[in-house]
Design a protein around this motif. Structure first.
Motif, PDB file in Angstrom:
ATOM      1  N   ILE A 137      42.821  38.263  45.692  1.00 58.75           N
ATOM      2  CA  ILE A 137      41.771  38.026  44.690  1.00 58.75           C
ATOM      3  C   ILE A 137      41.426  36.547  44.636  1.00 58.75           C
ATOM      4  O   ILE A 137      40.247  36.163  44.545  1.00 58.75           O
ATOM      5  CB  ILE A 137      42.241  38.540  43.308  1.00 58.75           C
ATOM      6  N   HIS A 138      42.437  35.681  44.721  1.00 55.33           N
ATOM      7  CA  HIS A 138      42.219  34.235  44.709  1.00 55.33           C
ATOM      8  C   HIS A 138      41.356  33.804  45.898  1.00 55.33           C
ATOM      9  O   HIS A 138      40.574  32.844  45.799  1.00 55.33           O
ATOM     10  CB  HIS A 138      43.559  33.503  44.729  1.00 55.33           C
ATOM     11  N   ARG A 139      41.475  34.520  47.014  1.00 55.11           N
ATOM     12  CA  ARG A 139      40.678  34.202  48.212  1.00 55.11           C
ATOM     13  C   ARG A 139      39.293  34.828  48.161  1.00 55.11           C
ATOM     14  O   ARG A 139      38.514  34.671  49.104  1.00 55.11           O
ATOM     15  CB  ARG A 139      41.421  34.663  49.462  1.00 55.11           C
ATOM     16  N   GLY A 140      38.979  35.567  47.089  1.00 54.21           N
ATOM     17  CA  GLY A 140      37.608  36.037  46.924  1.00 54.21           C
ATOM     18  C   GLY A 140      37.419  37.529  46.824  1.00 54.21           C
ATOM     19  O   GLY A 140      36.300  38.003  46.563  1.00 54.21           O
ATOM     20  N   GLU A 141      38.456  38.331  47.020  1.00 49.02           N
ATOM     21  CA  GLU A 141      38.290  39.778  46.879  1.00 49.02           C
ATOM     22  C   GLU A 141      38.173  40.148  45.400  1.00 49.02           C
ATOM     23  O   GLU A 141      38.632  39.422  44.511  1.00 49.02           O
ATOM     24  CB  GLU A 141      39.470  40.513  47.524  1.00 49.02           C
ATOM     25  N   SER A 142      37.598  41.299  45.143  1.00 48.89           N
ATOM     26  CA  SER A 142      37.354  41.748  43.765  1.00 48.89           C
ATOM     27  C   SER A 142      38.534  42.542  43.235  1.00 48.89           C
ATOM     28  O   SER A 142      39.031  43.458  43.912  1.00 48.89           O
ATOM     29  CB  SER A 142      36.097  42.614  43.722  1.00 48.89           C
ATOM     30  N   LEU A 143      38.977  42.205  42.014  1.00 52.55           N
ATOM     31  CA  LEU A 143      40.032  42.998  41.374  1.00 52.55           C
ATOM     32  C   LEU A 143      39.563  44.432  41.171  1.00 52.55           C
ATOM     33  O   LEU A 143      40.345  45.370  41.341  1.00 52.55           O
ATOM     34  CB  LEU A 143      40.441  42.372  40.041  1.00 52.55           C
ATOM     35  N   ALA A 144      38.288  44.600  40.835  1.00 51.91           N
ATOM     36  CA  ALA A 144      37.761  45.944  40.605  1.00 51.91           C
ATOM     37  C   ALA A 144      37.867  46.795  41.868  1.00 51.91           C
ATOM     38  O   ALA A 144      38.272  47.961  41.823  1.00 51.91           O
ATOM     39  CB  ALA A 144      36.313  45.871  40.133  1.00 51.91           C
ATOM     40  N   THR A 145      37.526  46.190  43.031  1.00 49.46           N
ATOM     41  CA  THR A 145      37.596  46.933  44.294  1.00 49.46           C
ATOM     42  C   THR A 145      39.037  47.294  44.634  1.00 49.46           C
ATOM     43  O   THR A 145      39.340  48.428  45.027  1.00 49.46           O
ATOM     44  CB  THR A 145      36.979  46.101  45.423  1.00 49.46           C
ATOM     45  N   LEU A 146      39.939  46.342  44.480  1.00 46.33           N
ATOM     46  CA  LEU A 146      41.350  46.603  44.768  1.00 46.33           C
ATOM     47  C   LEU A 146      41.936  47.633  43.806  1.00 46.33           C
ATOM     48  O   LEU A 146      42.772  48.450  44.196  1.00 46.33           O
ATOM     49  CB  LEU A 146      42.142  45.289  44.700  1.00 46.33           C
ATOM     50  N   ALA A 147      41.511  47.595  42.539  1.00 42.19           N
ATOM     51  CA  ALA A 147      42.017  48.566  41.565  1.00 42.19           C
ATOM     52  C   ALA A 147      41.591  49.976  41.944  1.00 42.19           C
ATOM     53  O   ALA A 147      42.388  50.926  41.828  1.00 42.19           O
ATOM     54  CB  ALA A 147      41.528  48.206  40.164  1.00 42.19           C
ATOM     55  N   ARG A 148      40.349  50.152  42.399  1.00 40.84           N
ATOM     56  CA  ARG A 148      39.891  51.486  42.805  1.00 40.84           C
ATOM     57  C   ARG A 148      40.719  52.024  43.971  1.00 40.84           C
ATOM     58  O   ARG A 148      40.959  53.228  44.085  1.00 40.84           O
ATOM     59  CB  ARG A 148      38.425  51.447  43.205  1.00 40.84           C
ATOM     60  N   GLU A 149      41.173  51.128  44.823  1.00 47.32           N
ATOM     61  CA  GLU A 149      41.919  51.527  46.010  1.00 47.32           C
ATOM     62  C   GLU A 149      43.412  51.698  45.757  1.00 47.32           C
ATOM     63  O   GLU A 149      44.037  52.648  46.253  1.00 47.32           O
ATOM     64  CB  GLU A 149      41.710  50.482  47.111  1.00 47.32           C
ATOM     65  N   LEU A 150      44.013  50.815  44.932  1.00 49.33           N
ATOM     66  CA  LEU A 150      45.472  50.713  44.895  1.00 49.33           C
ATOM     67  C   LEU A 150      46.113  50.911  43.525  1.00 49.33           C
ATOM     68  O   LEU A 150      47.333  51.097  43.449  1.00 49.33           O
ATOM     69  CB  LEU A 150      45.901  49.334  45.429  1.00 49.33           C
ATOM     70  N   SER A 151      45.371  50.858  42.427  1.00 52.18           N
ATOM     71  CA  SER A 151      45.992  50.892  41.104  1.00 52.18           C
ATOM     72  C   SER A 151      46.692  52.213  40.833  1.00 52.18           C
ATOM     73  O   SER A 151      46.209  53.283  41.226  1.00 52.18           O
ATOM     74  CB  SER A 151      44.949  50.639  40.014  1.00 52.18           C
ATOM     75  N   ASP A 183      47.233  53.148  37.730  1.00 55.62           N
ATOM     76  CA  ASP A 183      46.741  53.607  36.427  1.00 55.62           C
ATOM     77  C   ASP A 183      45.601  54.597  36.658  1.00 55.62           C
ATOM     78  O   ASP A 183      44.463  54.202  36.910  1.00 55.62           O
ATOM     79  CB  ASP A 183      46.254  52.421  35.591  1.00 55.62           C
ATOM     80  N   ARG A 184      45.929  55.887  36.585  1.00 52.21           N
ATOM     81  CA  ARG A 184      44.929  56.909  36.877  1.00 52.21           C
ATOM     82  C   ARG A 184      43.771  56.883  35.890  1.00 52.21           C
ATOM     83  O   ARG A 184      42.638  57.258  36.225  1.00 52.21           O
ATOM     84  CB  ARG A 184      45.580  58.284  36.861  1.00 52.21           C
ATOM     85  N   GLY A 185      44.047  56.463  34.651  1.00 58.58           N
ATOM     86  CA  GLY A 185      42.997  56.464  33.638  1.00 58.58           C
ATOM     87  C   GLY A 185      41.887  55.471  33.898  1.00 58.58           C
ATOM     88  O   GLY A 185      40.741  55.693  33.502  1.00 58.58           O
ATOM     89  N   SER A 186      42.217  54.342  34.531  1.00 55.39           N
ATOM     90  CA  SER A 186      41.204  53.305  34.750  1.00 55.39           C
ATOM     91  C   SER A 186      40.866  53.084  36.220  1.00 55.39           C
ATOM     92  O   SER A 186      39.966  52.313  36.540  1.00 55.39           O
ATOM     93  CB  SER A 186      41.681  51.974  34.155  1.00 55.39           C
ATOM     94  N   LYS A 187      41.572  53.745  37.121  1.00 58.03           N
ATOM     95  CA  LYS A 187      41.402  53.481  38.561  1.00 58.03           C
ATOM     96  C   LYS A 187      39.974  53.706  39.036  1.00 58.03           C
ATOM     97  O   LYS A 187      39.396  52.865  39.750  1.00 58.03           O
ATOM     98  CB  LYS A 187      42.372  54.371  39.344  1.00 58.03           C
ATOM     99  N   GLN A 188      39.379  54.830  38.672  1.00 54.67           N
ATOM    100  CA  GLN A 188      38.050  55.166  39.162  1.00 54.67           C
ATOM    101  C   GLN A 188      36.971  54.208  38.667  1.00 54.67           C
ATOM    102  O   GLN A 188      35.926  54.063  39.301  1.00 54.67           O
ATOM    103  CB  GLN A 188      37.695  56.606  38.762  1.00 54.67           C
ATOM    104  N   SER A 189      37.245  53.539  37.537  1.00 56.72           N
ATOM    105  CA  SER A 189      36.267  52.571  37.004  1.00 56.72           C
ATOM    106  C   SER A 189      36.644  51.140  37.375  1.00 56.72           C
ATOM    107  O   SER A 189      36.212  50.197  36.724  1.00 56.72           O
ATOM    108  CB  SER A 189      36.173  52.703  35.477  1.00 56.72           C
ATOM    109  N   GLY A 190      37.425  50.995  38.445  1.00 52.54           N
ATOM    110  CA  GLY A 190      37.797  49.655  38.899  1.00 52.54           C
ATOM    111  C   GLY A 190      38.739  48.946  37.945  1.00 52.54           C
ATOM    112  O   GLY A 190      38.698  47.718  37.826  1.00 52.54           O
ATOM    113  N   GLY A 191      39.572  49.717  37.246  1.00 56.42           N
ATOM    114  CA  GLY A 191      40.533  49.118  36.323  1.00 56.42           C
ATOM    115  C   GLY A 191      39.956  48.725  34.987  1.00 56.42           C
ATOM    116  O   GLY A 191      40.635  48.060  34.188  1.00 56.42           O
ATOM    117  N   SER A 192      38.724  49.129  34.695  1.00 63.42           N
ATOM    118  CA  SER A 192      38.084  48.718  33.446  1.00 63.42           C
ATOM    119  C   SER A 192      38.785  49.325  32.234  1.00 63.42           C
ATOM    120  O   SER A 192      39.047  50.531  32.186  1.00 63.42           O
ATOM    121  CB  SER A 192      36.618  49.140  33.443  1.00 63.42           C
TER     122      SER A 192
END
Length: 433
Positions: A321-335, A337-346
């Motif tokens: 993320i520090h190098r520029g990737e999006s937390l939202a994109t990574l959350a959809r792929e790897l999180s 937390d099933r409740g927030s994963k599909q919304s990018g961790g929102s």
């Protein structure tokens, strides 16, 4: 003077709970030859028990600076209350209701803290004032069981619909009284189930006679002690602080139109005739909170990834993320937390107290646009990103929640008197002179 709670039940609506009476500590063990004064469904009530309860009530009334009613009046009122308490405890026993030691101990510790004492000091104070701590503990247990059986048997009857909440919020009462609270005195002159016209007339005349005495200047609280059949009679009829929604609907409309010190009644209900007095009024405040819009990525240790590997992976993801990737994109792929994963961790807008303390503390320390270092909670390891902050007026949402609870409380307090009459009428009781 030791301090105690004086409500007899919990408040979902706050609940209706009389934890104990201040006068308990003034009661001494009676010294008399015992005899049966009443039988309640095969359970004997003894003269010693009645006398001890009367001593407690006398001391409570005196402690409030009120005049104790005549002995015959007090005896009948206390005996009626003792019979009702016995019936309710019998219902609790038949339902298999029990109070665990931890809950009882927590209550006793809370009462001790209210008196600025440890539980040991509190126990010693009770013993020094003439009552065994064991007896005091049993009284608290019984009061809590009575509250529980009322909540179960009466609370289950009450449902509040969304439309009822909307109707209340649109009512003149709600618009006029928003944020205000009232302290109300109450006197109930009871009637029996299916009363005869003569019984109704007698009760009405008695209520009108009390109203005349009040208009002539007699003390409301003293008349409540000597004449009211309400649960709060021995507290001078004081219902405590309530919003308009939490007042029994039977006289809520009257209360909101009174000035402090004003009285209304007699008001007819199925349980009898009511006299009310507005003792005090106080106002409310706007409910503003600071909210945070955030998202997160959660990794939880599992059978394939132990604690150490989880920490290593969460650090690597933060570097990405520090190098520029999006937390939202990574959350959809790897999180995890099933409740927030599909919304990018929102997580949407988060209010204080919604998240676990370690998460909330880390989130509060971030600036908008900043991503946290790895944060550990009981759920695993988080990366948290704060998107923006705002101050929100939650008065309306909070008010809707309060209205639902308080409409339930209002119905509860109306229904409990009907329920008490029902259980009294359906229980075999023999009074012995």
């Amino acid at each position: 003077m030791l301090k105690f709670a004086t409500r007899t039940w919990f408040g979902r609506i706050g609940l209706l709970l009389l934890l104990c009476l201040p006068a308990v500590l003034a009661a001494a063990e009676p010294r008399l030859l015992d005899r049966v004064v009443a039988v309640v469904d095969k359970e004997a009530l003894m003269e010693s028990e009645l006398q001890q309860r009367m001593q407690q009530v006398r001391a409570q009334i005196t402690d409030r600076g009120l005049r104790v009613p005549p002995e015959t009046v007090l005896r009948q009122q206390v005996l009626d209350r003792l019979i009702l308490d016995t019936i309710q405890l019998q219902l609790a026993q038949r339902a298999g209701m029990q109070l665990d030691e931890q809950t009882l101990n927590q209550t006793l510790n809370r009462i001790a803290r209210q008196n600025d004492m440890t539980l040991r000091q509190f126990s010693q104070a009770i013993e020094a004032d003439g009552m065994s701590f064991t007896a005091f503990r049993e009284q608290i247990r019984q009061e809590m069981l009575i509250s529980q059986v009322r909540q179960r048997r009466v609370g289950d009857r009450i449902q509040v619909s969304q439309q009822e909440i909307e109707n209340y919020l649109a009512s003149p009462e709600a618009l006029e009284q928003e944020g205000r609270e009232f302290r109300v005195g109450h006197i109930l002159i009871p009637v029996t189930d299916n009363p005869t016209p003569a019984e109704i007339t007698t009760a009405q005349q008695r209520a009108q006679g009390l109203k005349k005495r009040l208009d002539a200047g007699e003390d409301f609280q003293e008349l409540a002690v000597s004449s009211s059949a309400g649960d709060e009679a021995f507290s001078g009829g004081d219902l405590g602080w309530r919003t308009a929604a939490a007042l029994p609907s039977l006289f809520a409309d009257q209360v909101v139109r009174l000035s402090a010190g004003g009285m209304a009644g007699p008001i007819r209900s199925p349980s009898g005739f009511h006299l009310i007095k507005l003792l005090e009024v106080r106002g409310g405040a706007q409910h503003l909170v600071n909210q945070t819009r955030a998202r997160h990525l959660l990794l939880t240790p599992n059978a394939l990834r132990d604690e150490q590997a989880t920490q290593q992976q969460i650090r690597e993801l933060r570097n990405r993320i520090h190098r520029g990737e999006s937390l939202a994109t990574l959350a959809r792929e790897l999180s995890d937390d099933r409740g927030s994963k599909q919304s990018g961790g929102s997580l949407g807008w988060v209010s204080p107290g919604q998240m676990v303390p370690t998460f909330e503390q880390a989130m509060n320390n971030l600036e908008p646009g900043e991503v946290s270092q790895p944060v550990q909670s009981q759920f695993g390891w988080h990366l948290i990103e704060v998107e923006e902050r705002r101050q929100s007026d939650l008065t309306d949402a909070l008010r809707r929640q309060q209205v639902r609870q308080l409409l339930s409380e209002r119905r509860f307090e109306e229904e409990v008197q009907n329920w008490l009459r029902e259980i009294r009428d359906s229980t075999w009781v023999e009074i012995r002179s």
